[in-house]
Design a protein around this motif. Structure first.
Motif, PDB file in Angstrom:
ATOM      1  N   PHE A  41      50.711  53.724  50.506  1.00  7.76           N
ATOM      2  CA  PHE A  41      49.397  54.337  50.715  1.00  7.76           C
ATOM      3  C   PHE A  41      48.343  53.253  50.789  1.00  7.76           C
ATOM      4  CE2 PHE A  41      49.869  55.036  45.920  1.00  7.76           C
ATOM      5  CZ  PHE A  41      49.044  53.984  45.545  1.00  7.76           C
ATOM      6  N   TRP A  42      47.110  53.671  51.032  1.00  4.56           N
ATOM      7  CA  TRP A  42      45.987  52.737  51.163  1.00  4.56           C
ATOM      8  C   TRP A  42      44.894  53.187  50.204  1.00  4.56           C
ATOM      9  CZ3 TRP A  42      49.224  54.513  54.721  1.00  4.56           C
ATOM     10  CH2 TRP A  42      49.886  53.575  55.534  1.00  4.56           C
ATOM     11  N   ALA A  43      44.590  52.362  49.217  1.00  6.20           N
ATOM     12  CA  ALA A  43      43.626  52.732  48.183  1.00  6.20           C
ATOM     13  C   ALA A  43      42.275  52.092  48.457  1.00  6.20           C
ATOM     14  CB  ALA A  43      44.134  52.299  46.813  1.00  6.20           C
ATOM     15  N   ASP A  44      41.233  52.811  48.096  1.00  6.52           N
ATOM     16  CA  ASP A  44      39.863  52.334  48.286  1.00  6.52           C
ATOM     17  C   ASP A  44      39.529  51.358  47.158  1.00  6.52           C
ATOM     18  OD1 ASP A  44      37.227  51.891  48.746  1.00  6.52           O
ATOM     19  OD2 ASP A  44      36.610  53.982  48.730  1.00  6.52           O
ATOM     20  N   GLU A  45      39.703  50.082  47.449  1.00  7.31           N
ATOM     21  CA  GLU A  45      39.410  49.031  46.479  1.00  7.31           C
ATOM     22  C   GLU A  45      38.316  48.121  47.036  1.00  7.31           C
ATOM     23  OE1 GLU A  45      43.185  47.654  44.073  1.00  7.31           O
ATOM     24  OE2 GLU A  45      43.622  47.592  46.218  1.00  7.31           O
ATOM     25  N   SER A  46      37.268  47.941  46.262  1.00  2.14           N
ATOM     26  CA  SER A  46      36.178  47.039  46.645  1.00  2.14           C
ATOM     27  C   SER A  46      35.613  47.364  48.024  1.00  2.14           C
ATOM     28  CB  SER A  46      36.667  45.575  46.598  1.00  2.14           C
ATOM     29  OG  SER A  46      37.158  45.261  45.316  1.00  2.14           O
ATOM     30  N   GLY A  47      35.509  48.657  48.322  1.00  3.67           N
ATOM     31  CA  GLY A  47      34.883  49.076  49.566  1.00  3.67           C
ATOM     32  C   GLY A  47      35.771  49.051  50.783  1.00  3.67           C
ATOM     33  N   GLY A  48      37.074  48.810  50.600  1.00  7.42           N
ATOM     34  CA  GLY A  48      37.980  48.793  51.742  1.00  7.42           C
ATOM     35  C   GLY A  48      39.317  49.395  51.378  1.00  7.42           C
ATOM     36  N   THR A  50      43.066  49.168  51.051  1.00  4.92           N
ATOM     37  CA  THR A  50      44.111  48.144  50.971  1.00  4.92           C
ATOM     38  C   THR A  50      45.470  48.802  50.812  1.00  4.92           C
ATOM     39  OG1 THR A  50      43.793  47.932  48.578  1.00  4.92           O
ATOM     40  CG2 THR A  50      42.530  46.455  49.988  1.00  4.92           C
ATOM     41  N   GLU A  51      46.430  48.274  51.527  1.00  4.88           N
ATOM     42  CA  GLU A  51      47.776  48.841  51.514  1.00  4.88           C
ATOM     43  C   GLU A  51      48.496  48.510  50.215  1.00  4.88           C
ATOM     44  OE1 GLU A  51      51.916  48.365  54.073  1.00  4.88           O
ATOM     45  OE2 GLU A  51      49.980  48.212  55.118  1.00  4.88           O
ATOM     46  N   CYS A  52      49.270  49.475  49.745  1.00  2.00           N
ATOM     47  CA  CYS A  52      50.080  49.249  48.552  1.00  2.00           C
ATOM     48  C   CYS A  52      51.420  49.951  48.725  1.00  2.00           C
ATOM     49  CB  CYS A  52      49.369  49.774  47.300  1.00  2.00           C
ATOM     50  SG  CYS A  52      50.274  49.449  45.771  1.00  2.00           S
ATOM     51  N   SER A  53      52.492  49.229  48.472  1.00  2.00           N
ATOM     52  CA  SER A  53      53.842  49.767  48.605  1.00  2.00           C
ATOM     53  C   SER A  53      54.503  49.843  47.233  1.00  2.00           C
ATOM     54  CB  SER A  53      54.681  48.877  49.536  1.00  2.00           C
ATOM     55  OG  SER A  53      56.044  49.231  49.473  1.00  2.00           O
ATOM     56  N   ARG A  54      55.039  50.981  46.921  1.00  2.00           N
ATOM     57  CA  ARG A  54      55.702  51.145  45.623  1.00  2.00           C
ATOM     58  C   ARG A  54      56.940  50.266  45.504  1.00  2.00           C
ATOM     59  NH1 ARG A  54      57.159  56.964  42.729  1.00  2.00           N
ATOM     60  NH2 ARG A  54      57.531  56.100  40.647  1.00  2.00           N
ATOM     61  N   SER A  55      57.643  50.092  46.610  1.00  2.00           N
ATOM     62  CA  SER A  55      58.875  49.313  46.560  1.00  2.00           C
ATOM     63  C   SER A  55      58.618  47.840  46.280  1.00  2.00           C
ATOM     64  CB  SER A  55      59.651  49.459  47.878  1.00  2.00           C
ATOM     65  OG  SER A  55      58.854  49.022  48.969  1.00  2.00           O
ATOM     66  N   SER A  56      57.482  47.316  46.750  1.00  2.00           N
ATOM     67  CA  SER A  56      57.195  45.900  46.551  1.00  2.00           C
ATOM     68  C   SER A  56      56.231  45.625  45.395  1.00  2.00           C
ATOM     69  CB  SER A  56      56.628  45.281  47.832  1.00  2.00           C
ATOM     70  OG  SER A  56      55.443  45.951  48.228  1.00  2.00           O
ATOM     71  N   GLU A  57      55.376  46.609  45.059  1.00  2.00           N
ATOM     72  CA  GLU A  57      54.404  46.429  43.968  1.00  2.00           C
ATOM     73  C   GLU A  57      54.366  47.676  43.085  1.00  2.00           C
ATOM     74  OE1 GLU A  57      50.672  44.037  45.389  1.00  2.00           O
ATOM     75  OE2 GLU A  57      51.142  45.516  46.948  1.00  2.00           O
ATOM     76  N   PRO A  58      55.458  47.959  42.383  1.00  2.00           N
ATOM     77  CA  PRO A  58      55.535  49.222  41.637  1.00  2.00           C
ATOM     78  C   PRO A  58      54.457  49.375  40.567  1.00  2.00           C
ATOM     79  CG  PRO A  58      57.332  47.735  41.032  1.00  2.00           C
ATOM     80  CD  PRO A  58      56.683  47.157  42.241  1.00  2.00           C
ATOM     81  N   GLU A  59      54.128  48.307  39.863  1.00  2.00           N
ATOM     82  CA  GLU A  59      53.125  48.423  38.801  1.00  2.00           C
ATOM     83  C   GLU A  59      51.733  48.664  39.389  1.00  2.00           C
ATOM     84  OE1 GLU A  59      53.224  45.197  36.069  1.00  2.00           O
ATOM     85  OE2 GLU A  59      55.312  45.557  35.469  1.00  2.00           O
ATOM     86  N   ARG A  60      51.405  47.941  40.453  1.00  2.00           N
ATOM     87  CA  ARG A  60      50.104  48.141  41.096  1.00  2.00           C
ATOM     88  C   ARG A  60      50.022  49.538  41.700  1.00  2.00           C
ATOM     89  NH1 ARG A  60      48.488  46.621  46.643  1.00  2.00           N
ATOM     90  NH2 ARG A  60      46.221  46.844  46.778  1.00  2.00           N
ATOM     91  N   TRP A  61      51.108  49.974  42.321  1.00  2.00           N
ATOM     92  CA  TRP A  61      51.156  51.300  42.929  1.00  2.00           C
ATOM     93  C   TRP A  61      50.878  52.372  41.888  1.00  2.00           C
ATOM     94  CZ3 TRP A  61      53.698  55.899  42.431  1.00  2.00           C
ATOM     95  CH2 TRP A  61      53.739  56.753  43.539  1.00  2.00           C
ATOM     96  N   MET A  62      51.553  52.300  40.749  1.00  2.00           N
ATOM     97  CA  MET A  62      51.360  53.305  39.707  1.00  2.00           C
ATOM     98  C   MET A  62      49.960  53.211  39.107  1.00  2.00           C
ATOM     99  SD  MET A  62      52.899  55.890  38.329  1.00  2.00           S
ATOM    100  CE  MET A  62      54.652  55.587  38.673  1.00  2.00           C
ATOM    101  N   GLY A  63      49.463  52.007  38.961  1.00  2.00           N
ATOM    102  CA  GLY A  63      48.118  51.836  38.432  1.00  2.00           C
ATOM    103  C   GLY A  63      47.075  52.466  39.334  1.00  2.00           C
ATOM    104  N   LEU A  64      47.230  52.284  40.656  1.00  2.00           N
ATOM    105  CA  LEU A  64      46.284  52.873  41.602  1.00  2.00           C
ATOM    106  C   LEU A  64      46.405  54.392  41.640  1.00  2.00           C
ATOM    107  CD1 LEU A  64      46.554  50.315  44.544  1.00  2.00           C
ATOM    108  CD2 LEU A  64      44.530  50.775  43.145  1.00  2.00           C
ATOM    109  N   ALA A  65      47.617  54.894  41.424  1.00  2.00           N
ATOM    110  CA  ALA A  65      47.814  56.342  41.401  1.00  2.00           C
ATOM    111  C   ALA A  65      46.956  57.003  40.333  1.00  2.00           C
ATOM    112  CB  ALA A  65      49.281  56.671  41.176  1.00  2.00           C
ATOM    113  N   TYR A  66      46.665  56.270  39.259  1.00  2.00           N
ATOM    114  CA  TYR A  66      45.879  56.818  38.167  1.00  2.00           C
ATOM    115  C   TYR A  66      44.534  56.132  38.004  1.00  2.00           C
ATOM    116  CZ  TYR A  66      49.826  59.721  37.214  1.00  2.00           C
ATOM    117  OH  TYR A  66      50.808  60.671  37.358  1.00  2.00           O
ATOM    118  N   CYS A  67      44.078  55.488  39.082  1.00  2.00           N
ATOM    119  CA  CYS A  67      42.693  55.016  39.136  1.00  2.00           C
ATOM    120  C   CYS A  67      41.825  56.120  39.735  1.00  2.00           C
ATOM    121  CB  CYS A  67      42.590  53.754  40.004  1.00  2.00           C
ATOM    122  SG  CYS A  67      43.010  52.238  39.146  1.00  2.00           S
ATOM    123  N   ASP A  68      40.558  56.074  39.429  1.00  2.00           N
ATOM    124  CA  ASP A  68      39.639  57.077  39.964  1.00  2.00           C
ATOM    125  C   ASP A  68      39.145  56.640  41.340  1.00  2.00           C
ATOM    126  OD1 ASP A  68      38.124  59.389  40.015  1.00  2.00           O
ATOM    127  OD2 ASP A  68      36.430  58.496  38.930  1.00  2.00           O
TER     128      ASP A  68
END
Length: 380
Positions: A41-48, A50-68
């Motif tokens: 998916f692509w999360a709205d970080e710092s006004g843009g 950014t792509e995030c893949s669970r397979s390559s960045e599982p911790e970041r992916w899960m963290g973004l899933a529970y960011c506001d």
């Protein structure tokens, strides 16, 4: 932290800000947002985005899933090629919670959701109201299938329909509540017809000119119309059937600019006064529902173009930094910049009212925006 701990932290943060009320907190605690998100998916970080893949960045992916933050899950209606327009998403949790609070749906009430998206909002509704009380409709077959699968995997079985949300869903009508997670320029009268008298419709509205806000409508006693105030600003993707593509400039201006336009001057800088102020945009948009604008680079500044949907009139204003007056060109039977300027002045004279002072009335023949009271329309 584990996903459960991250979800609990998000719920606590939403409750602390007041976005999440006590009625909905158990559902936000129980429903796992990450279960409704795709592997990429692509999360709205710092006004843009950014792509995030669970397979390559599982911790970041899960963290973004529970960011506001809002998360884009589809681009360009699922077509291939370069990503240009986001067309499906998981909305910002704060806005999800606030809109559900606006909806005020309670056990025993039947709800229609327009725009299933990931299925997360439908799961929240199903958890609170019961699977049998929730219908959700999504226009995109692939998005529908993914949402249905995610809902089933999380243990929820609301009715999931693939179809045109602007038509509502007559099979389960009448509804006590209707909520849209896509934005519209015009609220369909069909939604009013399919809602019980006294029922509530909550939807983002994105006028053609710009900006957007959530409106909360109550259907009148005879079921023929609905009226209510805007509650908060919003930025949602438009219902596909209400996307607007303006005609090319050549349709308005045969030949070279400035054509047959009349020249004048204004002290209002459209970039600073309107472009940088969502409330000002919103006020102008409600007053001029058939006018849209574009911006083009002009030296160190911008040229603002204004057009009517009837393709009869156009105007430009050059926004140049440091200037105290700005060049205006207008052509056609309407003087569009004069109309925009009058709408802006009207907003300023009213004390620069916020979203909550504006409202909308929807009837079988159209809709009317108003300020403070329904008998004070703002359309020009």
């Amino acid at each position: 932290m584990s996903p459960d701990e991250q979800r609990a932290a998000l719920v606590a943060a939403l409750a602390e800000t007041g976005a999440l009320n006590a009625d909905w907190a158990p559902s936000f605690t129980a429903v796992p947002r990450h279960a409704f998100l795709p592997d990429t998916f692509w999360a709205d970080e710092s006004g843009g985005d950014t792509e995030c893949s669970r397979s390559s960045e599982p911790e970041r992916w899960m963290g973004l899933a529970y960011c506001d933050v809002p998360i884009v899950t589809q681009w360009d209606d699922g077509g291939g090629g370069p990503r240009i327009f986001p067309t499906s998403s998981a909305s910002m949790p704060t806005l999800v919670a606030e809109m559900l609070s606006d909806l005020d749906a309670r056990p025993g009430q039947r709800v229609l959701e327009i725009g299933t998206g990931t299925g997360y909002n439908a799961a929240l509704l199903a958890h609170r109201l019961g699977n049998d009380m929730v219908s959700t409709i999504e226009v995109d077959p692939q998005v529908t299938a993914q949402a249905r699968s995610a809902l089933l995997g999380a243990g929820y079985t609301p009715e999931v329909v693939c179809g045109d949300g602007s038509l509502g869903w007559k099979a389960q009508a009448p509804y006590d509540r209707v909520i849209s997670t896509v934005s519209l320029r015009l609220i369909p009268p069909t939604w009013v017809e399919q809602t019980r008298p006294g029922g509530v419709i909550v939807s983002p509205v994105s006028p053609l000119f710009g900006s957007g806000a959530v409106v909360r409508l109550t259907v009148n006693d005879d079921g023929t119309s609905a009226s209510g105030r805007f509650t908060r600003s919003s930025a949602f993707m438009l219902l596909r059937g209400q996307r607007y593509r303006g005609e090319p400039v050549e349709k308005y201006l045969p030949g070279e600019w400035p054509g047959d336009s009349a020249q004048s001057w204004t002290k209002i800088d459209p970039e600073a006064s309107i472009g940088d102020d969502w409330l000002a945009q919103f006020a102008c948009a409600l007053a001029l529902p058939d006018v849209y604008c574009r911006r083009a680079e002009f030296g160190e500044g911008w040229t603002w173009w204004f057009f009517d949907t009837a393709v009869t009139s156009w105007a430009t204003v050059d926004s140049v930094p440091g200037k105290s007056r700005f060049d205006v060109r207008q052509s056609g039977p309407r003087r569009l910049w004069d109309e925009v300027e009058a709408a802006y002045d009207q907003w300023v004279a009213a004390g620069r009212p916020g979203y909550e002072r504006y409202g909308l009335t929807v009837t079988p023949t159209g809709q009317t925006a108003w300020l403070d009271e329904p008998d004070n329309p703002v359309s020009r």
